[in-house]
Write an enzyme that holds these catalytic residues in place. Structure first.
Site, PDB file in Angstrom:
ATOM      1  N   TYR A  19     -21.507  -1.685  16.735  1.00 12.30           N
ATOM      2  CA  TYR A  19     -22.970  -1.673  16.766  1.00 12.30           C
ATOM      3  C   TYR A  19     -23.642  -1.740  15.403  1.00 12.30           C
ATOM      4  O   TYR A  19     -24.732  -2.258  15.272  1.00 12.30           O
ATOM      5  CB  TYR A  19     -23.482  -0.425  17.513  1.00 12.30           C
ATOM      6  N   GLU A  39     -14.388   4.472  24.281  1.00  6.79           N
ATOM      7  CA  GLU A  39     -14.866   5.237  23.129  1.00  6.79           C
ATOM      8  C   GLU A  39     -14.443   6.707  23.125  1.00  6.79           C
ATOM      9  O   GLU A  39     -15.279   7.618  23.224  1.00  6.79           O
ATOM     10  CB  GLU A  39     -16.399   5.148  23.033  1.00  6.79           C
ATOM     11  N   HIS A  67     -15.577   5.681  31.642  1.00  6.22           N
ATOM     12  CA  HIS A  67     -16.689   5.465  30.712  1.00  6.22           C
ATOM     13  C   HIS A  67     -17.599   6.703  30.774  1.00  6.22           C
ATOM     14  O   HIS A  67     -18.682   6.675  31.349  1.00  6.22           O
ATOM     15  CB  HIS A  67     -17.439   4.182  31.069  1.00  6.22           C
ATOM     16  N   GLU A  85     -18.093  -4.519  23.262  1.00 10.21           N
ATOM     17  CA  GLU A  85     -19.518  -4.187  23.256  1.00 10.21           C
ATOM     18  C   GLU A  85     -20.115  -4.577  21.915  1.00 10.21           C
ATOM     19  O   GLU A  85     -19.518  -4.341  20.873  1.00 10.21           O
ATOM     20  CB  GLU A  85     -19.779  -2.674  23.421  1.00 10.21           C
ATOM     21  N   ARG A 107     -17.757  -7.097  32.286  1.00 14.48           N
ATOM     22  CA  ARG A 107     -17.085  -5.812  32.076  1.00 14.48           C
ATOM     23  C   ARG A 107     -17.867  -4.727  32.810  1.00 14.48           C
ATOM     24  O   ARG A 107     -19.059  -4.545  32.545  1.00 14.48           O
ATOM     25  CB  ARG A 107     -17.012  -5.505  30.575  1.00 14.48           C
ATOM     26  N   ASN A 112     -15.742  -1.939  20.134  1.00 15.27           N
ATOM     27  CA  ASN A 112     -17.190  -1.816  20.322  1.00 15.27           C
ATOM     28  C   ASN A 112     -17.815  -1.663  18.937  1.00 15.27           C
ATOM     29  O   ASN A 112     -17.511  -0.716  18.202  1.00 15.27           O
ATOM     30  CB  ASN A 112     -17.544  -0.578  21.153  1.00 15.27           C
TER      31      ASN A 112
HETATM   32  C1  PNW Z   1     -21.733   3.036  23.474  1.00 12.32           C
HETATM   33  N1  PNW Z   1     -23.931   6.390  18.453  1.00 12.32           N
HETATM   34  O1  PNW Z   1     -21.954   4.384  23.172  1.00 12.32           O
HETATM   35  C2  PNW Z   1     -21.352   3.104  24.924  1.00 12.32           C
HETATM   36  O2  PNW Z   1     -20.083   2.599  25.223  1.00 12.32           O
HETATM   37  C3  PNW Z   1     -22.393   2.565  25.845  1.00 12.32           C
HETATM   38  O3  PNW Z   1     -22.249   3.205  27.089  1.00 12.32           O
HETATM   39  C4  PNW Z   1     -23.773   2.744  25.236  1.00 12.32           C
HETATM   40  O4  PNW Z   1     -24.798   2.450  26.126  1.00 12.32           O
HETATM   41  C5  PNW Z   1     -23.820   1.874  24.000  1.00 12.32           C
HETATM   42  O5  PNW Z   1     -22.799   2.241  23.093  1.00 12.32           O
HETATM   43  C6  PNW Z   1     -25.141   1.896  23.269  1.00 12.32           C
HETATM   44  O6  PNW Z   1     -25.405   3.162  22.718  1.00 12.32           O
HETATM   45  C7  PNW Z   1     -22.456   4.812  21.992  1.00 12.32           C
HETATM   46  O7  PNW Z   1     -24.887   7.204  18.493  1.00 12.32           O
HETATM   47  C8  PNW Z   1     -23.374   5.830  22.015  1.00 12.32           C
HETATM   48  O8  PNW Z   1     -23.409   6.063  17.353  1.00 12.32           O
HETATM   49  C9  PNW Z   1     -23.867   6.355  20.855  1.00 12.32           C
HETATM   50  C10 PNW Z   1     -23.424   5.853  19.641  1.00 12.32           C
HETATM   51  C11 PNW Z   1     -22.489   4.827  19.614  1.00 12.32           C
HETATM   52  C12 PNW Z   1     -22.008   4.310  20.784  1.00 12.32           C
END
Ligand code: PNW
Length: 442
Positions: free
Chosen positions: A307, A163, A118, A372, A73, A305
């Site tokens: 996390y 996002e 992006h 992601e 990607r 995505n």
């Molecule tokens: C994503 N948060 O962004 C992005 O799609 C990527 O480019 C980035 O590198 C990756 O997550 C890791 O951070 C985020 O603070 C940035 O919650 C910040 C947050 C979440 C997603």
């Protein structure tokens, strides 16, 4: 546990890896501008060079091959292709660069998944109002059609916008990301609205003009944490969690996958807060016209995505006009969840399985790509990636259970990221890469 044709990929984004910020006729983007201002990014870092993937693409390709990925990607830099943002001037060197990347991938039997946007809006378009301005919708559609036309013979998986929640909140509510606008409680809703309209318009362009021949699929990448009530027995916390889910996952999921409009609880929370604050203008959350609602339900798969996860408790309004007051909920960390690199990232693999189930139920069991998911490290360099390995093993196991035991239709999984790269406001201080990058030797 995984279907034979499951997509195993890694992800990157143009500004985070390419460098070459002025190479061969590229125009500036809002991230170039933002990073060149003092005090915006950790250590005054910037993406001028980053991983230098503009010059070292073949090295990235070696990494991709070494992992045996089926998919990769990447995102296109709008300002590298269209330096002023419009199709009136096309930068052929930019077209050549992405043609080579795509052709090389296909020659190695790796399928590209391509994100059009992006975070890196051409600066020229920011100067015309950027995502706050309704004019951006047509401009994005022209750019999207240009990309479908130019690369769509070979690219079969497209993401319009990455996002929108982060673009709206970080770019226009608290201003910690480019373009650094701080207009709490208003601009983010407008930006999100225009992003949804832009996505819908580009999806329809693909559907009408390109899909018949190119036969690909188009979606947008939606990020969300998994959220649970802090006290499951407390009605206020349960309601706050529902509200919070509406303001994160729901904000962009309901218009595209569920009702063609914002979640009702989101609108009523915003409007009742406006009332409390004596705000008399029209709703801060814009409305879709009837015609717009009819064309919004548009995506060929769900791109997620994920996390981290949070516990949610009621309350959190600061009495001022901002999203947090509208939401009136507070997110807290569960002390039993370990934290990896960045302070916001609690490691909660099972949260992904729960979120996948929630999406399955809310959106009528769509095909899902996890576009992601990854593990951050700060400071100390551990090139022996034991914890990251454990993280991926644990998370992928949860995805397997979601597929096999829960019947979630997961079609692919993309690790963030192939390489350590420019981690936005954290600069190079945070590493998400499967591969280590020595930034003093790029
Ligand atoms: C994503 N948060 O962004 C992005 O799609 C990527 O480019 C980035 O590198 C990756 O997550 C890791 O951070 C985020 O603070 C940035 O919650 C910040 C947050 C979440 C997603």
């Amino acid at each position: 546990m995984f279907p034979r044709d499951f997509a195993w990929g890694a992800a990157t984004a143009a500004y985070q890896i390419e460098g070459g910020w002025q190479a061969d006729g590229k125009g500036p983007s809002i991230w170039d501008t933002f990073c060149h201002e003092k005090g915006r990014v950790f250590g005054e870092h910037n993406g001028d060079v980053a991983c230098n993937s503009y010059e070292l693409w073949e090295k990235d390709l070696e990494c991709i091959q070494q992992l045996g990925l089926t998919h990769y990607r990447l995102s296109l830099s709008w300002a590298r292709l269209l330096p002023n943002g419009t199709t009136r001037h096309v930068n052929q060197k930019g077209v050549q660069y992405y043609n080579k990347v795509i052709d090389d991938l296909l020659a190695c039997n790796v399928s590209p998944m391509v994100t059009l946007y992006h975070f890196d809006l051409p600066q020229a378009l920011q100067e015309q109002g950027g995502w706050k301005s309704p004019g951006i919708v047509n401009l994005f559609d022209s750019y999207a059609k240009f990309c479908f036309q130019t690369f769509g013979d070979r690219v079969k998986l497209w993401l319009t916008i990455n996002e929108p929640l982060i673009c709206a909140k970080f770019g226009h509510e608290n201003g910690i990301f480019a373009p650094g606008i701080k207009e709490p409680g208003t601009a983010a809703y407008l930006v999100g609205h225009n992003m949804l309209r832009a996505h819908a318009m580009a999806w329809h362009s693909y559907n009408s003009f390109y899909r018949p021949e190119q036969k690909g699929a188009v979606s947008l990448a939606i990020n969300s944490d998994w959220l649970e009530p802090l006290h499951p027995g407390c009605n206020e916390d349960v309601a706050a969690t529902e509200r919070d889910l509406a303001f994160t996952l729901g904000w962009f999921t309901w218009p595209v996958f569920v009702t063609g409009d914002y979640p009702e609880i989101m609108r009523s929370a915003i409007d009742s807060q406006s009332k409390k604050l004596g705000y008399t203008g029209s709703s801060r959350l814009p409305s879709f016209s009837k015609d717009e609602r009819a064309v919004l339900g548009t995506a060929d798969f769900f791109a997620l995505n994920y996390y981290t996860s949070r516990k949610v408790k009621a309350g959190g309004s600061c009495g001022e006009m901002c999203i947090k007051s509208d939401l009136d909920a507070e997110e807290v960390l569960d002390p039993s969840w370990p934290i990896c690199g960045v302070s916001w990232q609690a490691v909660v693999p099972h949260g992904l399985r729960k979120l996948l189930n929630y999406i399955k139920d809310a959106c009528n069991n769509p095909a899902v790509y996890i576009t992601e998911n990854g593990f951050s490290q700060v400071g100390l360099l551990q090139i022996e990636d034991v914890e990251r390995c454990e993280f991926y093993r644990d998370t992928i196991l949860e995805v397997g259970k979601a597929i096999e035991e829960d019947g979630v239709n997961v079609r692919g999984y993309f690790a963030w990221s192939l390489l350590d790269n420019f981690e936005w406001a954290d600069g190079f201080s945070v590493r998400f890469g499967l591969f280590h990058v020595n930034f003093s030797d790029v």
